[in-house]
Motif scaffolding. Structure first.
Motif, PDB file in Angstrom:
ATOM      1  N   GLY A 115      -4.096  -9.960  -5.786  1.00 17.60           N
ATOM      2  CA  GLY A 115      -5.257  -9.505  -5.032  1.00 17.60           C
ATOM      3  C   GLY A 115      -4.899  -8.931  -3.679  1.00 17.60           C
ATOM      4  N   MET A 116      -5.945  -8.567  -2.951  1.00 16.17           N
ATOM      5  CA  MET A 116      -5.833  -8.017  -1.597  1.00 16.17           C
ATOM      6  C   MET A 116      -4.858  -6.841  -1.549  1.00 16.17           C
ATOM      7  SD  MET A 116      -7.997  -9.277   0.331  1.00 16.17           S
ATOM      8  CE  MET A 116      -9.188 -10.632   0.344  1.00 16.17           C
TER       9      MET A 116
ATOM     10  N   LEU B 226       2.110 -15.241  -1.850  1.00 19.41           N
ATOM     11  CA  LEU B 226       3.330 -14.435  -1.827  1.00 19.41           C
ATOM     12  C   LEU B 226       2.907 -13.034  -1.417  1.00 19.41           C
ATOM     13  CD1 LEU B 226       4.842 -15.638  -5.236  1.00 19.41           C
ATOM     14  CD2 LEU B 226       5.216 -16.606  -2.956  1.00 19.41           C
ATOM     15  N   HIS B 227       3.322 -12.602  -0.244  1.00 17.46           N
ATOM     16  CA  HIS B 227       2.827 -11.361   0.342  1.00 17.46           C
ATOM     17  C   HIS B 227       3.957 -10.330   0.403  1.00 17.46           C
ATOM     18  CE1 HIS B 227      -0.670 -13.730   1.407  1.00 17.46           C
ATOM     19  NE2 HIS B 227       0.123 -14.603   2.013  1.00 17.46           N
ATOM     20  N   LEU B 228       3.767  -9.230  -0.306  1.00 14.57           N
ATOM     21  CA  LEU B 228       4.752  -8.147  -0.315  1.00 14.57           C
ATOM     22  C   LEU B 228       4.168  -6.973   0.467  1.00 14.57           C
ATOM     23  CD1 LEU B 228       7.475  -7.067  -1.248  1.00 14.57           C
ATOM     24  CD2 LEU B 228       6.399  -6.367  -3.395  1.00 14.57           C
ATOM     25  N   CYS B 229       4.875  -6.548   1.488  1.00 15.13           N
ATOM     26  CA  CYS B 229       4.344  -5.552   2.413  1.00 15.13           C
ATOM     27  C   CYS B 229       5.259  -4.342   2.499  1.00 15.13           C
ATOM     28  CB  CYS B 229       4.190  -6.156   3.808  1.00 15.13           C
ATOM     29  SG  CYS B 229       3.145  -7.624   3.852  1.00 15.13           S
TER      30      CYS B 229
ATOM     31  N   GLU C 122       5.349  -1.805  11.370  1.00 12.72           N
ATOM     32  CA  GLU C 122       3.931  -2.041  11.106  1.00 12.72           C
ATOM     33  C   GLU C 122       3.701  -2.168   9.604  1.00 12.72           C
ATOM     34  OE1 GLU C 122      -0.435   0.162  11.723  1.00 12.72           O
ATOM     35  OE2 GLU C 122       1.434   1.265  12.037  1.00 12.72           O
ATOM     36  N   ILE C 123       2.822  -3.090   9.225  1.00 14.70           N
ATOM     37  CA  ILE C 123       2.425  -3.215   7.824  1.00 14.70           C
ATOM     38  C   ILE C 123       1.434  -2.108   7.506  1.00 14.70           C
ATOM     39  CG2 ILE C 123       1.329  -4.667   6.084  1.00 14.70           C
ATOM     40  CD1 ILE C 123       2.158  -7.103   7.722  1.00 14.70           C
ATOM     41  N   VAL C 124       1.812  -1.220   6.594  1.00 18.73           N
ATOM     42  CA  VAL C 124       0.936  -0.091   6.242  1.00 18.73           C
ATOM     43  C   VAL C 124       0.355  -0.239   4.841  1.00 18.73           C
ATOM     44  CG1 VAL C 124       2.169   1.461   7.798  1.00 18.73           C
ATOM     45  CG2 VAL C 124       2.870   1.327   5.403  1.00 18.73           C
ATOM     46  N   ALA C 125       0.892  -1.168   4.053  1.00 16.23           N
ATOM     47  CA  ALA C 125       0.353  -1.448   2.725  1.00 16.23           C
ATOM     48  C   ALA C 125       0.782  -2.855   2.348  1.00 16.23           C
ATOM     49  CB  ALA C 125       0.854  -0.438   1.692  1.00 16.23           C
ATOM     50  N   ALA C 126      -0.028  -3.528   1.545  1.00 16.84           N
ATOM     51  CA  ALA C 126       0.306  -4.904   1.175  1.00 16.84           C
ATOM     52  C   ALA C 126      -0.401  -5.280  -0.114  1.00 16.84           C
ATOM     53  CB  ALA C 126      -0.086  -5.873   2.283  1.00 16.84           C
ATOM     54  N   ILE C 127       0.175  -6.249  -0.793  1.00 15.11           N
ATOM     55  CA  ILE C 127      -0.437  -6.838  -1.979  1.00 15.11           C
ATOM     56  C   ILE C 127      -0.006  -8.297  -2.013  1.00 15.11           C
ATOM     57  CG2 ILE C 127       1.473  -6.135  -3.499  1.00 15.11           C
ATOM     58  CD1 ILE C 127      -0.672  -5.661  -5.685  1.00 15.11           C
ATOM     59  N   SER C 128      -0.906  -9.158  -2.452  1.00 17.82           N
ATOM     60  CA  SER C 128      -0.650 -10.598  -2.411  1.00 17.82           C
ATOM     61  C   SER C 128      -0.766 -11.202  -3.801  1.00 17.82           C
ATOM     62  CB  SER C 128      -1.636 -11.283  -1.464  1.00 17.82           C
ATOM     63  OG  SER C 128      -1.510 -10.787  -0.145  1.00 17.82           O
TER      64      SER C 128
END
Length: 472
Positions: free
Chosen positions: A85-86, A43-46, A52-58
């Protein structure tokens, strides 16, 4: 700046580029570390800027017994474990704390919709050991250090019913603060999962088994109070009902959370519902039994706001009276309501809004203490229009009635106002006493209230939503 839940197919190129720029180029990680085996199902929240993706957490969901959990020395738990993570953001955006903000919303929404038995994180000891203190401030506790050499990681977790509840309430409170400060709106995880055919992750059964409302109350005292409240509410609602464009008969009405049935039985006899087929669903067995015995002419069935067991597109009107404030997952309820309501049908919501409460400082502190400790959300009406819109509902009517003291032995009804006697007004807040940790401040507030000439008031709001005809 916007936030989006993205599938790996949508996000892979942008997220890998972001991870490579920060973790490989800046922190000298080996390439293999920026890949997770579970990324395709993550599950990727950006956070997005200019596309453009400038920050993300999974987040990664693990079923009990998953080998990855054993490798991290995490014991088996009954429900899913969620690894976070990530977490990564471009250097030029770090002062904005984007991942802290979207990560907080991620943890809140996962708690509300997946009901995990554990959250965990692991940090690489060679480069990210400083994050241990940061996660500890978010109520993650140290679990173990596993691996060796450059592959050593520190594992932290949140586990256990009390710890998970405290964790959820903490992140719910933080999201409210971000929102009040004009933070990034994060769309619904429930809607994202449903639209991407992953609704199997939603904890429909577990959430339906929760009953925050009755958990601390005694039925023998609560049922008479509900009956009395129903009489007052019917008098307040008659004009609201007459001003609402309900579909003409023949039509079908489903009441969600009917309780002992008194209010539904009264409303079913009102003119707007003449010729309607009326049915109620109630999750609490004791209340359902009472409703069936008291009103055998009505159809009461077992069901919750998350799982009504009603056919798809089977009702023209759904009513939910004093229901949303007791739900952990309003979005999951809206998903179910969208499923069973016919396009163009109405969702009729009546609830209190604690954000409108006025009174002396000690009573306001009492209400704040209760709201911070209660897993339901007595501030939900502030967010409901925006949440409902995500599920295809548009707000078409909104009414507000202020309930205040200053009345006599019987309620006094004015325009958009109900005045109650002092004791009756205070009885509306009696539920606070039952919440663990609130008894002391309740007694303090009660003594002040009856020893002074202070006044209190609280708004009851009615929201009428129409399900758009273009809703799939």
């Amino acid at each position: 700046m916007t936030a989006q839940w993205l599938t790996w197919d949508e996000a892979a190129d942008g997220m890998l580029a972001l991870r490579r720029r920060v973790f490989v180029d800046e922190m000298s990680w080996p390439e293999k570390r920026i890949h997770r085996d579970r990324d395709p199902d993550g599950l990727h929240l950006c956070a997005m800027s200019g596309g453009e993706i400038v920050a993300a957490i999974s987040a990664y969901v693990y079923e009990p017994g998953a080998p990855e959990l054993a490798a991290l020395e995490l014991s088996r738990v009954e429900g899913p474990s969620v690894g976070i993570g990530m977490r990564v953001e471009l250097p030029e955006y770090r002062g904005q704390l984007l991942t802290a903000e979207i990560g907080t919303s991620m943890l809140r929404q996962i708690s509300e919709s997946l009901l995990p038995s554990r959250f965990f994180v692991y940090v690489h000891a060679d480069t990210l050991l400083h994050l241990v203190d940061r996660y500890a401030r978010r109520n993650f506790s140290y679990h173990a250090q596993v691996g060796s050499g450059a592959d050593t990681v520190v594992v932290m977790k949140v586990e256990g019913e009390e710890e998970l509840e405290r964790f959820y309430l903490q992140h719910r409170d933080l999201t409210r603060k971000y929102s009040a400060a004009g933070g990034i709106p994060v769309p619904s995880l429930v809607r994202f999962l449903a639209e991407n055919k992953r609704a199997d992750l939603l904890a429909v059964t577990g959430l339906g088994a929760e009953n925050h409302y009755l958990r601390q109350l005694r039925l023998e005292t609560e049922a008479p109070r509900l009956a009395s409240q129903g009489q007052v509410m019917l008098a307040e609602q008659r004009q609201r009902l007459s001003m609402t464009p309900f579909p003409p008969a023949p039509a079908s009405l489903l009441d969600i959370g009917s309780g002992p049935g008194d209010y539904l039985a009264a409303v079913a006899g009102e003119a707007p519902f003449a010729g309607y087929q009326v049915r109620g669903v109630e999750p609490a067995a004791e209340l359902l039994t009472r409703a069936r015995a008291a009103y055998p002419e009505l159809d009461f069935r077992e069901g919750s706001a998350y799982a009504t067991d009603e056919p798809e597109s089977s009702h023209d009107v759904i009513t939910a009276n004093f229901v949303f404030v007791h739900l952990r997952s309003p979005d999951l309820a809206l998903l179910e309501m969208r499923r069973i309501l016919r396009p163009g049908g109405l969702l009729y919501v009546v609830d209190v809004n604690d954000a409108t409460f006025t009174g002396p400082e000690v009573v306001r502190r009492m209400m704040q203490t209760y709201n911070q400790a209660y897993a339901g959300d007595r501030l939900i009406l502030n967010d409901l229009p925006k949440r409902a819109q995500e599920f295809g509902f548009e707000l078409v009517r909104q009414f507000s009635t202020t309930v205040r003291d200053g009345g006599g032995a019987r309620p006094v009804f004015g325009e958009d106002e109900i005045r109650l006697g002092k004791a009756d007004a205070w009885s509306l807040l009696s539920f606070v006493r039952t919440q663990p940790g609130c008894a002391e401040i309740f007694e303090e507030a009660q003594q002040h209230y009856f020893a002074t000439e202070c006044q209190i008031s609280l708004n009851i709001e009615t929201h009428v939503y129409r399900l758009r005809t273009d809703t799939a």
